[in-house]
Design a protein around this motif. Structure first.
Motif, PDB file in Angstrom:
ATOM      1  N   GLY A   1       4.382   6.070  -6.048  1.00 18.97           N
ATOM      2  CA  GLY A   1       4.255   5.246  -4.850  1.00 18.97           C
ATOM      3  C   GLY A   1       5.571   5.285  -4.094  1.00 18.97           C
ATOM      4  N   PRO A   2       5.633   4.635  -2.928  1.00 19.78           N
ATOM      5  CA  PRO A   2       6.877   4.615  -2.167  1.00 19.78           C
ATOM      6  C   PRO A   2       7.981   3.950  -2.988  1.00 19.78           C
TER       7      PRO A   2
ATOM      8  N   TYR B   1      -1.194   4.366  -9.100  1.00 17.32           N
ATOM      9  CA  TYR B   1      -0.449   3.966  -7.895  1.00 17.32           C
ATOM     10  C   TYR B   1       0.210   2.606  -8.169  1.00 17.32           C
ATOM     11  N   VAL B   2       1.434   2.464  -7.694  1.00 22.48           N
ATOM     12  CA  VAL B   2       2.240   1.308  -8.099  1.00 22.48           C
ATOM     13  C   VAL B   2       1.576  -0.036  -7.751  1.00 22.48           C
TER      14      VAL B   2
ATOM     15  N   LEU C   1      -6.057   9.331  -6.395  1.00 21.43           N
ATOM     16  CA  LEU C   1      -4.933  10.185  -5.991  1.00 21.43           C
ATOM     17  C   LEU C   1      -4.877  10.529  -4.494  1.00 21.43           C
ATOM     18  N   PRO C   2      -5.992  10.939  -3.853  1.00 17.09           N
ATOM     19  CA  PRO C   2      -5.855  11.321  -2.433  1.00 17.09           C
ATOM     20  C   PRO C   2      -5.317  10.169  -1.573  1.00 17.09           C
ATOM     21  N   GLU C   3      -5.863   8.971  -1.789  1.00 12.11           N
ATOM     22  CA  GLU C   3      -5.388   7.833  -0.989  1.00 12.11           C
ATOM     23  C   GLU C   3      -3.953   7.453  -1.374  1.00 12.11           C
ATOM     24  N   GLY C   4      -3.688   7.480  -2.691  1.00  8.14           N
ATOM     25  CA  GLY C   4      -2.348   7.109  -3.156  1.00  8.14           C
ATOM     26  C   GLY C   4      -1.283   8.062  -2.623  1.00  8.14           C
TER      27      GLY C   4
ATOM     28  N   LEU D   1      -0.730   7.355   1.079  1.00  5.05           N
ATOM     29  CA  LEU D   1       0.104   6.153   1.266  1.00  5.05           C
ATOM     30  C   LEU D   1       1.561   6.452   0.910  1.00  5.05           C
ATOM     31  N   THR D   2       1.744   7.217  -0.167  1.00  7.30           N
ATOM     32  CA  THR D   2       3.096   7.486  -0.657  1.00  7.30           C
ATOM     33  C   THR D   2       3.863   8.394   0.302  1.00  7.30           C
ATOM     34  N   LEU D   3       3.191   9.449   0.762  1.00  5.57           N
ATOM     35  CA  LEU D   3       3.900  10.423   1.580  1.00  5.57           C
ATOM     36  C   LEU D   3       4.078   9.963   3.025  1.00  5.57           C
TER      37      LEU D   3
END
Ligand SMILES: NC(=O)c1ccc[n+]([C@@H]2O[C@H](COP(=O)([O-])OP(=O)(O)OC[C@H]3O[C@@H](n4cnc5c(N)ncnc54)[C@H](OP(=O)(O)O)[C@@H]3O)[C@@H](O)[C@H]2O)c1
Length: 308
Positions: A155-156, A187-188, A298-301, A304-306
């Motif tokens: 995650g970010p 995801y965090v 994963l795709p959504e995470g 969001l992360t990138l």
């Protein structure tokens, strides 16, 4: 009901996400902060910051005073010696447990361990996380405790996997060895939600629970690369990195860290963890005990992360 919660590790990646989730729900946070890390205090987290260290018994006593629960997210995730990892991940936990059991009424305690504790022979880090778990289960007596074993968290704000994801987003995909090993991810914010669920539902006491993002078979690096390629809609260059080269780099990094005195992430132990073929875990026990369900695959995470 909103309670006062003691939290360790709130200046870190996982702990900050937990602090945000709990304060949003109205809980009051008493957060341990090392004096040298005051500059890391996240501006958006409204906590009562308690200066101290897992080495310092008095600060831990102040931290847990009058709280309903203790959430232990602090930990050493990088370092060069067994002693360093044990001092923080096992001895530091022992001090926190002692401070907690001396409280009346006694708070519940949630330990954020790691899936790596499943394979303690791989690294000093993994061994210290297992040692921490053992200590909690064997010495806590009347304490109501729970252990979470997260798989790799992303995650970010992450400093471990995020740099690799960012290279991939730029079109360069490093792959260690065959890249066929499988691992779970979470995801965090889903992990923070699982922690909030433990707190709010007062459930799943005294047990060890694995958790992941809801994808039962986990991922390979090829799955991650394909997901990022679909998000970017561009071709990617795969860089096959021989394991022997990474091992050599890790050995040199460890030598440099011991000579100069910094805490390295890439060590021979970390390479053993990274090349372990099976880091897939199982959510079922936690879901059945708490009703928590992960929401971000994963795709959504990755999106969001990138994009953070
Ligand atoms: N990230 C993952 O993928 C992952 C996966 C599974 C489990 N975990 C576990 O989750 C926990 C948090 O990991 P993270 O990724 O958030 O690591 P992180 O970003 O490095 O954060 C570690 C936190 O622990 C604190 N800490 C370290 N030593 C301390 C000490 N002696 N006294 C008090 N606080 C201390 C750090 O404080 P400073 O800011 O002062 O350094 C920081 O707040 C760890 O226990 C780790 O084993 C993480």
């Amino acid at each position: 009901m909103a309670d006062t919660i003691a939290l360790t590790g709130a200046t870190g990646f996982v702990g900050a996400a937990v602090a945000r989730r709990l304060t949003t729900a109205g809980h009051r946070i008493q957060a341990l902060i090392r004096p040298a890390s005051i500059y890391k205090q996240p501006a958006d987290i409204a906590a009562e910051w308690i200066a101290g260290d897992l080495d310092d018994v008095q600060s831990l006593q102040r931290l847990v005073k009058g709280v309903a629960a203790v959430i232990h997210c602090a930990g050493a995730v990088r370092g060069s010696t067994r002693e360093h990892f044990n001092r923080i991940n096992a001895d530091g936990l022992a001090r926190l447990v002692r401070a907690t059991v001396n409280q009346h009424p006694m708070p519940r305690l949630l330990l954020i361990s790691s899936l790596s504790a499943r394979e303690p022979h791989l690294s000093h880090y993994a061994a210290s996380k297992r040692q921490g778990e053992r200590l909690l289960t064997e010495q806590s007596h009347q304490l109501s405790w729970t252990i979470y074993r997260p798989c790799a968290v992303y995650g970010p704000g992450d400093r471990e996997i995020l740099p690799v994801f960012k290279w991939m987003a730029k079109g360069i995909a490093p792959v260690l060895g065959s890249g066929n090993g499988r691992f779970s991810l979470i995801y965090v914010n889903d992990l923070a939600e699982a922690i909030a669920t433990w707190l709010d539902r007062n459930c799943c006491q005294s047990g060890t629970y694995e958790l992941h993002d809801g994808n039962p078979g986990g991922y390979s690096w090829h799955d991650v690369i394909n997901t990022i390629r679909q998000l970017r809609r561009k071709a990617m260059v795969r860089l096959q990195i021989p394991l022997v080269l990474v091992k050599l780099t890790a050995a040199l990094n460890l030598l440099a860290a011991r000579t100069v005195g910094y805490a390295p992430m890439l060590t021979p132990g970390k390479v053993c963890e990274l090349s372990h073929p099976d880091w897939v875990c199982d959510n079922a026990a936690l879901i059945s005990a708490t009703g928590w369900t992960p929401k971000i695959l994963l795709p959504e995470g990755l999106q969001l992360t990138l994009s953070a």
